[in-house]
Design a protein around this motif. Structure first.
Motif, PDB file in Angstrom:
ATOM      1  N   THR A 177       3.843  24.780  24.172  1.00 31.93           N
ATOM      2  CA  THR A 177       5.176  24.309  23.804  1.00 31.93           C
ATOM      3  C   THR A 177       5.296  22.793  23.868  1.00 31.93           C
ATOM      4  OG1 THR A 177       5.971  24.676  26.059  1.00 31.93           O
ATOM      5  CG2 THR A 177       6.306  26.467  24.473  1.00 31.93           C
ATOM      6  N   ALA A 178       4.233  22.115  24.262  1.00 34.49           N
ATOM      7  CA  ALA A 178       4.239  20.652  24.314  1.00 34.49           C
ATOM      8  C   ALA A 178       3.931  20.072  22.938  1.00 34.49           C
ATOM      9  CB  ALA A 178       3.210  20.153  25.328  1.00 34.49           C
ATOM     10  N   VAL A 179       4.312  18.831  22.750  1.00 35.20           N
ATOM     11  CA  VAL A 179       4.010  18.080  21.534  1.00 35.20           C
ATOM     12  C   VAL A 179       3.087  16.939  21.950  1.00 35.20           C
ATOM     13  CG1 VAL A 179       4.982  16.602  19.734  1.00 35.20           C
ATOM     14  CG2 VAL A 179       6.245  18.624  20.511  1.00 35.20           C
ATOM     15  N   TYR A 180       2.026  16.727  21.206  1.00 37.17           N
ATOM     16  CA  TYR A 180       1.068  15.679  21.537  1.00 37.17           C
ATOM     17  C   TYR A 180       1.026  14.643  20.420  1.00 37.17           C
ATOM     18  CZ  TYR A 180      -0.324  18.685  25.317  1.00 37.17           C
ATOM     19  OH  TYR A 180      -0.305  19.442  26.450  1.00 37.17           O
ATOM     20  N   GLU A 181       1.409  13.416  20.749  1.00 42.71           N
ATOM     21  CA  GLU A 181       1.336  12.298  19.814  1.00 42.71           C
ATOM     22  C   GLU A 181       0.032  11.557  20.081  1.00 42.71           C
ATOM     23  OE1 GLU A 181       3.609   8.049  19.018  1.00 42.71           O
ATOM     24  OE2 GLU A 181       4.622   9.591  20.175  1.00 42.71           O
ATOM     25  N   ILE A 182      -0.679  11.210  19.031  1.00 38.52           N
ATOM     26  CA  ILE A 182      -1.968  10.532  19.179  1.00 38.52           C
ATOM     27  C   ILE A 182      -1.867   9.154  18.529  1.00 38.52           C
ATOM     28  CG2 ILE A 182      -4.421  10.606  18.619  1.00 38.52           C
ATOM     29  CD1 ILE A 182      -4.005  13.704  18.337  1.00 38.52           C
TER      30      ILE A 182
END
Length: 124
Positions: free
Chosen positions: A104-109
């Motif tokens: 459910t997390a969002v990962y920005e790279i």
């Protein structure tokens, strides 16, 4: 090239985890951390403190310190990883591993350049 993988999540959902659920999530994430450290791709990583304890410096001149991060999203930045990967795809694969255990997390790279005073920028 160095990349920052920024972990966003609804903070109240993480706060609502039982101590056992939080410990299980952290154990799964630490397995990935251990693997990345052994592979030599993991740089600094951190779980950030509560958003309510954050403050922001903004504005012209010396700026003004104000309470809160004032994010414009419903998710808050809760942690980050710095990884040293040869390709964007390698970095995406790491973020997918993190998402596998925390779906459910969002990962920005973001690509980053490490700054050490007196030394050339790393990752350039």
């Amino acid at each position: 090239m160095f990349y920052a993988i920024l972990a966003y999540h609804v903070e109240d959902a993480i706060k609502a985890l039982t101590p056992q659920e939080d410990a299980a999530l952290m154990a799964d994430l630490l397995e990935i951390n251990t693997r990345l450290r052994v592979e030599g791709t993991l740089g600094p990583s951190a779980r950030l403190g509560a958003t309510q304890d954050a403050f922001t410096l903004r504005g012209p001149g010396d700026g003004v310190v104000i309470d809160g991060p004032f994010a414009e999203t419903k998710e808050q930045l809760l942690g980050l990883y710095v990884v040293d990967c040869a390709t964007r795809d390698e970095t995406v694969a790491i973020a997918r591993d993190l998402r596998r255990v925390n779906p459910t997390a969002v990962y920005e790279i973001r690509p980053i350049l490490l700054f050490t005073p007196g030394a050339p920028l790393a990752g350039k």
